[in-house]
Design a protein around this motif. Structure first.
Motif, PDB file in Angstrom:
ATOM      1  N   UNK A  59     -39.324 -28.472  17.001  1.00 30.26           N
ATOM      2  CA  UNK A  59     -39.817 -29.679  16.340  1.00 30.26           C
ATOM      3  C   UNK A  59     -39.469 -29.646  14.852  1.00 30.26           C
ATOM      4  N   UNK A  60     -39.715 -28.514  14.227  1.00 32.84           N
ATOM      5  CA  UNK A  60     -39.398 -28.385  12.794  1.00 32.84           C
ATOM      6  C   UNK A  60     -37.902 -28.459  12.550  1.00 32.84           C
ATOM      7  N   UNK A  61     -37.130 -27.852  13.446  1.00 33.02           N
ATOM      8  CA  UNK A  61     -35.675 -27.895  13.288  1.00 33.02           C
ATOM      9  C   UNK A  61     -35.177 -29.333  13.358  1.00 33.02           C
ATOM     10  N   UNK A  62     -35.653 -30.078  14.356  1.00 39.96           N
ATOM     11  CA  UNK A  62     -35.206 -31.455  14.528  1.00 39.96           C
ATOM     12  C   UNK A  62     -35.687 -32.330  13.374  1.00 39.96           C
ATOM     13  N   UNK A  63     -36.922 -32.111  12.926  1.00 35.04           N
ATOM     14  CA  UNK A  63     -37.433 -32.895  11.797  1.00 35.04           C
ATOM     15  C   UNK A  63     -36.609 -32.654  10.538  1.00 35.04           C
ATOM     16  N   UNK A  64     -36.250 -31.407  10.307  1.00 40.14           N
ATOM     17  CA  UNK A  64     -35.445 -31.096   9.118  1.00 40.14           C
ATOM     18  C   UNK A  64     -34.045 -31.673   9.261  1.00 40.14           C
ATOM     19  N   UNK A  65     -33.475 -31.598  10.455  1.00 42.65           N
ATOM     20  CA  UNK A  65     -32.159 -32.186  10.675  1.00 42.65           C
ATOM     21  C   UNK A  65     -32.194 -33.691  10.479  1.00 42.65           C
ATOM     22  N   UNK A  66     -33.271 -34.326  10.968  1.00 38.53           N
ATOM     23  CA  UNK A  66     -33.404 -35.775  10.795  1.00 38.53           C
ATOM     24  C   UNK A  66     -33.528 -36.121   9.310  1.00 38.53           C
ATOM     25  N   UNK A  67     -34.243 -35.285   8.563  1.00 35.57           N
ATOM     26  CA  UNK A  67     -34.387 -35.527   7.126  1.00 35.57           C
ATOM     27  C   UNK A  67     -33.033 -35.475   6.428  1.00 35.57           C
ATOM     28  N   UNK A  68     -32.215 -34.488   6.804  1.00 33.78           N
ATOM     29  CA  UNK A  68     -30.886 -34.376   6.209  1.00 33.78           C
ATOM     30  C   UNK A  68     -29.998 -35.552   6.606  1.00 33.78           C
ATOM     31  N   UNK A  69     -30.125 -35.977   7.883  1.00 36.14           N
ATOM     32  CA  UNK A  69     -29.347 -37.132   8.336  1.00 36.14           C
ATOM     33  C   UNK A  69     -29.767 -38.382   7.574  1.00 36.14           C
ATOM     34  N   UNK A  70     -31.072 -38.537   7.376  1.00 36.75           N
ATOM     35  CA  UNK A  70     -31.569 -39.714   6.656  1.00 36.75           C
ATOM     36  C   UNK A  70     -31.036 -39.761   5.231  1.00 36.75           C
ATOM     37  N   UNK A  71     -30.951 -38.589   4.610  1.00 33.32           N
ATOM     38  CA  UNK A  71     -30.432 -38.558   3.244  1.00 33.32           C
ATOM     39  C   UNK A  71     -28.982 -39.010   3.207  1.00 33.32           C
ATOM     40  N   UNK A  72     -28.187 -38.543   4.185  1.00 32.96           N
ATOM     41  CA  UNK A  72     -26.789 -38.972   4.239  1.00 32.96           C
ATOM     42  C   UNK A  72     -26.692 -40.447   4.614  1.00 32.96           C
ATOM     43  N   UNK A  73     -27.564 -40.868   5.532  1.00 34.52           N
ATOM     44  CA  UNK A  73     -27.536 -42.249   5.994  1.00 34.52           C
ATOM     45  C   UNK A  73     -27.856 -43.226   4.866  1.00 34.52           C
ATOM     46  N   UNK A  74     -28.779 -42.820   3.979  1.00 29.47           N
ATOM     47  CA  UNK A  74     -29.187 -43.712   2.900  1.00 29.47           C
ATOM     48  C   UNK A  74     -28.061 -43.980   1.909  1.00 29.47           C
ATOM     49  N   UNK A  75     -27.055 -43.118   1.916  1.00 28.13           N
ATOM     50  CA  UNK A  75     -25.942 -43.291   0.992  1.00 28.13           C
ATOM     51  C   UNK A  75     -24.826 -44.161   1.569  1.00 28.13           C
ATOM     52  N   UNK A  76     -24.973 -44.573   2.831  1.00 24.99           N
ATOM     53  CA  UNK A  76     -23.936 -45.367   3.498  1.00 24.99           C
ATOM     54  C   UNK A  76     -24.299 -46.840   3.517  1.00 24.99           C
ATOM     55  N   UNK A  77     -23.284 -47.685   3.613  1.00 27.15           N
ATOM     56  CA  UNK A  77     -23.471 -49.130   3.680  1.00 27.15           C
ATOM     57  C   UNK A  77     -23.526 -49.562   5.134  1.00 27.15           C
ATOM     58  N   UNK A  78     -24.709 -49.976   5.566  1.00 26.66           N
ATOM     59  CA  UNK A  78     -24.885 -50.406   6.952  1.00 26.66           C
ATOM     60  C   UNK A  78     -24.941 -51.926   7.073  1.00 26.66           C
ATOM     61  N   UNK A  79     -24.691 -52.605   5.992  1.00 25.95           N
ATOM     62  CA  UNK A  79     -24.714 -54.059   6.028  1.00 25.95           C
ATOM     63  C   UNK A  79     -26.102 -54.619   5.790  1.00 25.95           C
TER      64      UNK A  79
END
Length: 473
Positions: free
Chosen positions: A317-337
């Motif tokens: 659970x902690x591993x996935x939560x941390x991975x999701x946090x890192x993904x969210x940080x990268x995702x926030x820098x992208x243009x999704x329209x």
């Protein structure tokens, strides 16, 4: 009134002016004052300086001029493993974190030989370590990395602790430490045990065994003790500066494989701080952790039991939560329209008129009821400019979703960055229906910051069956 009665009259109390009353001096804690030539001796922990600096330096000096017997070298390494295991298994995992239960003989072994580290009694060290976990990276942390690598490494052992640190250690003492009769005995006799296991035992074994009393004292005693201390210190400093954070990155603790080799298996600091009660220091069977192997073997003989192990579900659970946090940080820098619900709504007639009026310098097409301005991409279209120009001012849903070419998710993601409006009428219903499909499971469709997640193959313009919208044709 006569003179005989005058002396019986109570004297009138004199009022003392606040301005003339002497001010009470408030003595500040020594840690709240600057170091000077006149007060430095009050800052220094002389016991810590003696145990962690002066005696080790004396051992280094003697070691340079003392021949190293091969038997003494072997014994020094074996004694280092024994005492380090006693300290880490007893002081750390048993008493500080209660990761397992041990029989009285095993506890006695840990208490006696754990004292050879010279880092205090098991009771005081366990309370301090608990305070480190509870107040990590704060001013109540006994060896906070926020105060610098030198302080976190061993500066804390050379200076008197702040009153806030003392209070935090008292808070973390706990009844299990206070009421343990073995720990009370060890605390009363700590100095004697430290001298015995640090100096006398190694000197006597080497002397009686092969006649090397002084070599045993220097190499198996002093230098071995200094190495044990550095084994602990290095985790407090480098373990909070370098490495990975696969479980949580809110605090400074980190995993470091190289550090595990240098610290007798204590390098998985990110894991340890998240799952401090786990008797292991890492999730893999191959993680370098001699104390874990020691406890497993001891459990086979019934000397220890109740080895606490965090469930795999809690760990992942902690591993996935941390991975999701890192993904969210990268995702926030992208243009999704532009989000669809924030787009203006226009009628098909307005769309056709707008596309016709701005045709010379702007290319507007409709896909799945969403109007897109593809002008920036028209000349870079892999299928050629002509294919896009034929769809300007028209509905290109069928062509875009397979009638001409079944575009990839990457193409739909690129198209999403060009959204400008939503068509009203029948096409509007298509859009909202698709939005409802995307949001049918909100907890799984949002990132940790509440933004809607668009997974591969789930763009609003991707539909299973091409839909023609005659109003926009």
């Amino acid at each position: 009134m006569d003179q005989s009665a005058a002396h019986l009259k109570k004297p009138t109390p004199q009022r003392v002016s606040v301005k003339t009353a002497p001010q009470l001096a408030v003595r500040r804690h020594i840690n709240e004052t600057h170091w000077t030539l006149w007060n430095f001796y009050r800052h220094v922990s002389w016991t810590g300086l003696l145990i962690t600096v002066l005696i080790p330096l004396l051992g280094v000096y003697w070691g340079l001029y003392t021949p190293l017997d091969l038997n003494t070298l072997r014994f020094s390494l074996a004694y280092y493993v024994l005492t380090t295991t006693a300290f880490l298994a007893g002081y750390h995992r048993l008493w500080a974190h209660r990761s397992f239960r041990a029989t009285i003989p095993v506890k006695l072994f840990y208490a006696c030989f754990g004292a050879s580290a010279g880092l205090g009694s098991a009771k005081s060290w366990a309370a301090m370590h608990r305070a480190h976990h509870r107040y990590i990276d704060t001013e109540k942390d006994p060896h906070s990395i926020r105060r610098g690598i030198w302080f976190a490494h061993m500066g804390w052992a050379l200076t008197k602790p702040h009153i806030k640190v003392r209070n935090s250690c008292k808070e973390c003492m706990g009844d299990d430490l206070e009421k343990d009769t073995l720990l009370e005995w060890q605390e009363r006799n700590y100095k004697e045990l430290m001298i015995l296991t640090t100096f006398l035992v190694p000197a006597m074994i080497a002397g009686l065994g092969w006649g090397d009393y002084f070599g045993g004292l220097v190499f198996a005693g002093i230098l071995r003790g200094a190495a044990l201390q550095q084994t602990t210190f290095i985790v407090n400093s480098l373990g909070h500066l370098f490495g990975t954070q696969p479980f949580d990155d809110r605090k400074s603790h980190r995993n470091n494989i190289v550090l595990s080799l240098l610290s007798f298996g204590e390098g998985m600091n990110n894991f340890h701080h998240e799952f401090s009660s786990d008797f292991r220091n890492g999730i893999h069977w191959y993680d370098f952790d001699p104390v874990k192997w020691h406890l497993v073997i001891m459990s086979w003989f019934g000397l220890v039991d109740n080895l606490y192990r965090t469930s795999d579900a809690a760990i992942y659970q902690c591993i996935i939560q941390q991975q999701q946090k890192l993904i969210d940080r990268k995702r926030s820098k992208l243009n999704w329209g532009m989000p669809i619900d924030q787009l203006p709504i226009i009628s098909p007639e307005e769309f056709r008129k707008l596309a016709k009026d701005e045709a010379p310098h702007r290319a507007l097409i409709a896909v799945a009821g969403i109007v897109h301005d593809v002008t920036p991409f028209i000349n870079d279209h892999p299928g050629g400019v002509a294919l896009i120009r034929t769809s300007i001012g028209k509905d290109a849903t069928s062509a875009f979703n397979g009638a001409v070419y079944d575009h990839s998710t990457a193409a739909h993601n690129l198209l999403a960055t060009m959204r400008v409006a939503v068509l009203s009428g029948g096409t509007e219903q298509i859009v909202w229906k698709q939005q409802q499909v995307e949001n049918k499971d909100v907890p799984l469709k949002q990132d940790s910051e509440g933004r809607k997640i668009v997974r591969t193959g789930e763009q609003a313009t991707i539909i299973k069956k091409p839909v023609r919208t005659a109003d926009a044709a």
